[in-house]
Design a protein around this motif. Structure first.
Motif, mmCIF file in Angstrom:
data_model
loop_
_atom_site.group_PDB
_atom_site.id
_atom_site.type_symbol
_atom_site.label_atom_id
_atom_site.label_comp_id
_atom_site.label_asym_id
_atom_site.label_seq_id
_atom_site.Cartn_x
_atom_site.Cartn_y
_atom_site.Cartn_z
ATOM 1 N N PHE A 89 0.835 -1.207 0.000
ATOM 2 C CA PHE A 89 0.000 0.000 0.000
ATOM 3 C C PHE A 89 0.870 1.256 0.000
ATOM 4 O O PHE A 89 0.543 2.252 -0.646
ATOM 5 C CB PHE A 89 -0.918 0.009 1.219
ATOM 6 N N TRP A 90 1.979 1.199 0.710
ATOM 7 C CA TRP A 90 2.858 2.371 0.798
ATOM 8 C C TRP A 90 3.501 2.705 -0.541
ATOM 9 O O TRP A 90 3.526 3.877 -0.958
ATOM 10 C CB TRP A 90 3.932 2.098 1.850
ATOM 11 N N SER A 92 2.579 1.610 -3.559
ATOM 12 C CA SER A 92 1.693 1.538 -4.713
ATOM 13 C C SER A 92 1.604 2.902 -5.402
ATOM 14 O O SER A 92 1.441 3.929 -4.734
ATOM 15 C CB SER A 92 0.298 1.096 -4.275
ATOM 16 N N THR A 100 -2.744 8.635 3.812
ATOM 17 C CA THR A 100 -2.911 7.199 4.019
ATOM 18 C C THR A 100 -1.610 6.449 3.728
ATOM 19 O O THR A 100 -1.316 5.434 4.367
ATOM 20 C CB THR A 100 -4.046 6.649 3.141
ATOM 21 N N ARG A 101 -0.830 6.939 2.766
ATOM 22 C CA ARG A 101 0.484 6.325 2.527
ATOM 23 C C ARG A 101 1.412 6.567 3.705
ATOM 24 O O ARG A 101 2.234 5.706 4.054
ATOM 25 C CB ARG A 101 1.094 6.859 1.225
ATOM 26 N N SER A 258 7.698 10.386 4.064
ATOM 27 C CA SER A 258 7.036 9.236 3.456
ATOM 28 C C SER A 258 6.880 9.414 1.955
ATOM 29 O O SER A 258 7.124 8.482 1.167
ATOM 30 C CB SER A 258 5.661 9.020 4.108
ATOM 31 N N GLU A 259 6.488 10.611 1.515
ATOM 32 C CA GLU A 259 6.293 10.865 0.084
ATOM 33 C C GLU A 259 7.620 10.886 -0.673
ATOM 34 O O GLU A 259 7.688 10.423 -1.820
ATOM 35 C CB GLU A 259 5.555 12.193 -0.111
ATOM 36 N N HIS A 262 8.517 7.335 -1.005
ATOM 37 C CA HIS A 262 7.569 6.746 -1.963
ATOM 38 C C HIS A 262 7.988 7.070 -3.398
ATOM 39 O O HIS A 262 8.019 6.190 -4.269
ATOM 40 C CB HIS A 262 6.166 7.287 -1.669
#
Length: 270
Positions: A89-90, A92, A100-101, A258-259, A262
């Protein structure tokens, strides 16, 4: 002195510890003979009470129907499910929003933290699983140890972590999910009348109740299925809740970090 070679071999006493024949397709982890406990007497009495009551729960609560029902909680609470799910999920490219990520990234970090903590405690305490434990596939050597219950720590940690992110879920409901549903069903009077007020007022409560029921089912299944003793799951719940607090306040991954991770992973592997 002569030895009578024709004498029949002596039989093993009924209560002796020996190798039992496992059920086909199942792994059996036998409990070694109890060693003399040299600690405080009340601890020895507590462990004896724990073994006795745990076996009673297993023998009296495990039916054929309960077995297949509780196996769902066993699989859904396994780290082999949660770790890949959180990671997928992270990273994706299309799933969720940055918030949410971010939660998925923090969940992944918490799950890794849980593996380290539980593995360390198990290897230190080295309490063996119940002798009647059947059908539990041993993946790593630490799995033969019983305290604390890894499923219980994981379930309590995920549930507590979900509760700690309540402001995030409430914000997403008010800013994203509810406006999306209102726009989608603006021409449907019945949906606008019943579903939208439910989403606005009770969705978070329903989600919290669902997570709590899942966590409670996972925790109880460990004793009923004979995987752990009662003290194992009680200790697991306490450890899991503490892990969630530590992960949330000291290991938190901000949305910006996180982003960035990602985007890096997408550019590297997708």
């Amino acid at each position: 002195m002569t030895v009578d070679s024709t004498a029949p071999p002596r039989r093993r006493p009924k209560g002796s510890f020996g190798v039992q024949t496992p059920v086909s397709g199942e792994a059996v982890i036998l409990e070694s003979p109890p060693r003399n406990y040299e600690g405080p007497k009340f601890v020895a009495n507590l462990l004896s009470l724990d073994r006795r009551h745990s076996k009673w729960v297993h023998e009296n609560c495990l039916t054929d129907w309960a077995y297949f029902f509780l196996r769902f909680f066993e699989y859904s609470g396994d780290g082999l499910f949660w770790l890949p799910a959180a990671a997928a999920f992270w990273i994706s490219p299309s799933a969720g929003t940055p918030d949410t990520r971010m939660f998925a990234a923090n969940l992944f970090v918490s799950l890794i933290f849980d593996l380290i903590v539980v593995g360390s405690i198990k290897s230190f305490v080295r309490r063996r699983r119940p002798s009647y434990n059947r059908g539990h596939l041993v993946v790593v050597s630490l799995d033969k140890w019983s305290f604390p219950s890894g499923h219980s720590t994981r379930a309590a940690m995920v549930m507590t972590l979900f509760w700690l992110y309540t402001p995030l879920w409430r914000s997403l409901i008010n800013q994203s999910w509810y406006p999306y549903l209102a726009l989608r069903f603006e021409n449907n009077s019945s949906m606008a009348l019943f579903l939208l007020p439910l989403v606005e007022k009770h969705l978070l409560v329903i989600a919290n109740c669902a997570f709590s029921i899942w966590a409670l089912g996972t925790i109880c299944s460990r004793v009923v299925l004979g995987r752990h003793y009662i003290l194992d799951v009680i200790g697991g719940v306490m450890v899991g809740m503490l892990e969630a607090l530590v992960a949330h306040f000291f290991l938190h991954v901000p949305t910006k970090v996180s982003e960035l991770q990602h985007a890096y992973l997408l550019s590297k592997y997708v």
